[in-house]
Design an enzyme around this catalytic site. Structure first.
Site, PDB file in Angstrom:
ATOM      1  N   ASP A 178      -0.205  -1.714  -3.613  1.00 45.57           N
ATOM      2  CA  ASP A 178      -0.063  -0.286  -3.392  1.00 45.57           C
ATOM      3  C   ASP A 178      -1.443   0.378  -3.548  1.00 45.57           C
ATOM      4  O   ASP A 178      -2.412  -0.094  -2.959  1.00 45.57           O
ATOM      5  CB  ASP A 178       0.987   0.301  -4.353  1.00 45.57           C
ATOM      6  CG  ASP A 178       1.430   1.699  -3.971  1.00 45.57           C
ATOM      7  OD1 ASP A 178       2.240   1.817  -3.035  1.00 45.57           O
ATOM      8  OD2 ASP A 178       0.955   2.680  -4.594  1.00 45.57           O
ATOM      9  N   TYR A 308      -2.453  10.836  -3.738  1.00 44.95           N
ATOM     10  CA  TYR A 308      -2.121  10.835  -2.311  1.00 44.95           C
ATOM     11  C   TYR A 308      -2.906  11.920  -1.575  1.00 44.95           C
ATOM     12  O   TYR A 308      -3.399  11.707  -0.462  1.00 44.95           O
ATOM     13  CB  TYR A 308      -0.619  11.068  -2.120  1.00 44.95           C
ATOM     14  CG  TYR A 308       0.218   9.834  -2.323  1.00 44.95           C
ATOM     15  CD1 TYR A 308       0.630   9.060  -1.238  1.00 44.95           C
ATOM     16  CD2 TYR A 308       0.599   9.429  -3.599  1.00 44.95           C
ATOM     17  CE1 TYR A 308       1.402   7.925  -1.426  1.00 44.95           C
ATOM     18  CE2 TYR A 308       1.374   8.300  -3.791  1.00 44.95           C
ATOM     19  CZ  TYR A 308       1.772   7.558  -2.704  1.00 44.95           C
ATOM     20  OH  TYR A 308       2.536   6.433  -2.888  1.00 44.95           O
ATOM     21  N   HIS A 365       8.043  -4.604  -3.446  1.00 49.37           N
ATOM     22  CA  HIS A 365       6.818  -3.842  -3.644  1.00 49.37           C
ATOM     23  C   HIS A 365       6.250  -3.961  -5.049  1.00 49.37           C
ATOM     24  O   HIS A 365       5.035  -4.000  -5.227  1.00 49.37           O
ATOM     25  CB  HIS A 365       7.111  -2.377  -3.318  1.00 49.37           C
ATOM     26  CG  HIS A 365       5.919  -1.493  -3.300  1.00 49.37           C
ATOM     27  ND1 HIS A 365       4.912  -1.630  -2.377  1.00 49.37           N
ATOM     28  CD2 HIS A 365       5.565  -0.442  -4.099  1.00 49.37           C
ATOM     29  CE1 HIS A 365       3.994  -0.707  -2.587  1.00 49.37           C
ATOM     30  NE2 HIS A 365       4.359   0.027  -3.636  1.00 49.37           N
TER      31      HIS A 365
END
Length: 391
Positions: A178, A308, A365
């Site tokens: 990630d 982000y 994930h």
């Protein structure tokens, strides 16, 4: 520069406030028989929150966390939290392992003993690592950035400084998934001379903004991947869009409602794991709630989400005219089939010097938490022949 030992301990008043807020949750309605289609399922969330109120023991989780050696390093006024566990073999290889969102350093706790002490887990002592697991800036017990520009590149520079100037390693390995995959790749791009190699359990997602030059022909697998990407962005990418554009607006809700925070995070753990729709097939309630509670008690959901925004507004990552430099550092990639998106090897090789490519039989994930043995074995196998490069 100052390093101090750190113990996890949250004030009792903070935990009491959490329980009061949980007890006063104002539940929304739900269209019957829609499951998780519209988002987090109401019945499951009520079950999880009831457990949070009546059975979850944060103090027991603190005790578990404090079995590891935690530190906080003051790096020119900005404090980074990290675990530093020394290897039990004859010549451990230092490795820094970076988590992503909505994960935390907690994701890595299962693989730390597998890497520091492989001899006690069916492996060889000479494969041991000195393991460093930091909390990303704005996550967990690291400081929250107070100004713009804490980008992936900035974090990679901080990690290089942490490993060399602070901890004294001249050469080390790096691993991540990630956001951690992006940070690890950027370490290889900017500080390749410090690395013996990197291991990723996800092809860094920012490359989706970098189309190959027009004269290059995409393979069929790459075309399929980009088509899947478009569908995924339309159907599942809303969280990334809001966190990449208006994280502050979202933060007022998530920082005020622990139930809302749980809904925001647990939906991703269910969707992105190999759980066949039942999140507790992969993670216990205690594991889910320890991570969620960490975000709550540290009030880091906003600062974590801001990464982000910083990544989306860092043109080195998002502008198609800015083709990033290819890393020459030896790289391994482990692909877990239920990850968010599984890029083909041809796509990864445009930016990475792939020496090992492993397609795992299962897992998703949050690989270090969901499939720690598979991940640890792949890390050990990849770095075994590279240890001689350690200076």
């Amino acid at each position: 520069m100052n390093i101090e030992p750190f113990k996890v301990h949250i004030p009792e008043a903070t935990l009491q406030d959490l329980h009061k807020r949980l007890a006063h949750t104002r539940w929304p309605d739900e269209i019957p028989n829609t499951g998780w289609e519209y988002g987090t399922n109401l019945a499951y969330l009520k079950e999880l929150v009831h457990y949070w109120q009546t059975q979850f023991d944060w103090r027991a989780q603190e005790k578990m966390m404090n079995k590891f050696d935690h530190f906080r390093a003051d790096l020119d006024g900005f404090n980074i939290h990290f675990i530093h566990e020394k290897g039990k073999g004859p010549d451990p290889l230092p490795i820094i392992i970076t988590h992503g969102w909505p994960s935390s350093f907690l994701e890595m706790l299962k693989i730390i003993p597998l890497l520091t002490d492989p001899g006690s887990h069916g492996g060889k002592a000479e494969d041991s690592f000195d393991v460093v697991v930091p909390s990303l800036p704005g996550y967990g017990f690291s400081d929250r950035p107070t100004k713009r520009g804490m980008t992936i590149s900035s974090i990679a520079n901080i990690w290089a400084y942490l490993m060399t100037d602070v901890l004294g390693y001249s050469c080390f390995a790096a691993q991540g998934g990630d956001h951690g995959a992006s940070v690890t790749e950027q370490l290889a791009v900017s500080h390749g001379d410090l690395l013996v190699g990197i291991h990723l359990d996800m092809v860094p997602a920012h490359h989706i903004f970098e189309r190959p030059p027009a004269e290059e022909e995409l393979s069929q697998s790459e075309k399929d991947y980009l088509q899947q990407l478009e569908l995924w962005l339309r159907e599942e990418g809303g969280y990334a869009m809001i966190q990449g554009t208006k994280p502050q607006t979202l933060a007022y809700a998530l920082n005020d409602s622990p139930t809302g925070l749980a809904a925001w995070i647990v939906e991703k753990f269910r969707l992105w794991s190999d759980c066949d729709g039942s999140v507790e097939k992969c993670f216990t309630k205690d594991e889910l709630l320890t991570n969620i509670t960490l975000y709550w008690v540290t009030e880091t959901v906003n600062s974590a989400s801001r990464l982000y925004y910083e990544a989306a507004h860092d043109h080195d990552y998002t502008h198609p005219k800015h083709q990033r430099r290819r890393s020459d550092v030896k790289t391994a990639v482990a692909i877990f089939p239920k990850d968010i998106l599984t890029a083909p090897r041809q796509w990864a090789e445009r930016w990475l010097n792939i020496m090992r490519w492993t397609e795992m039989p299962h897992g998703g994930h949050f690989a270090a938490m969901e499939e720690p043995k598979l991940l640890a074995e792949d890390i050990i196998t990849f770095f075994r022949p590279l240890r001689s490069q350690k200076r």
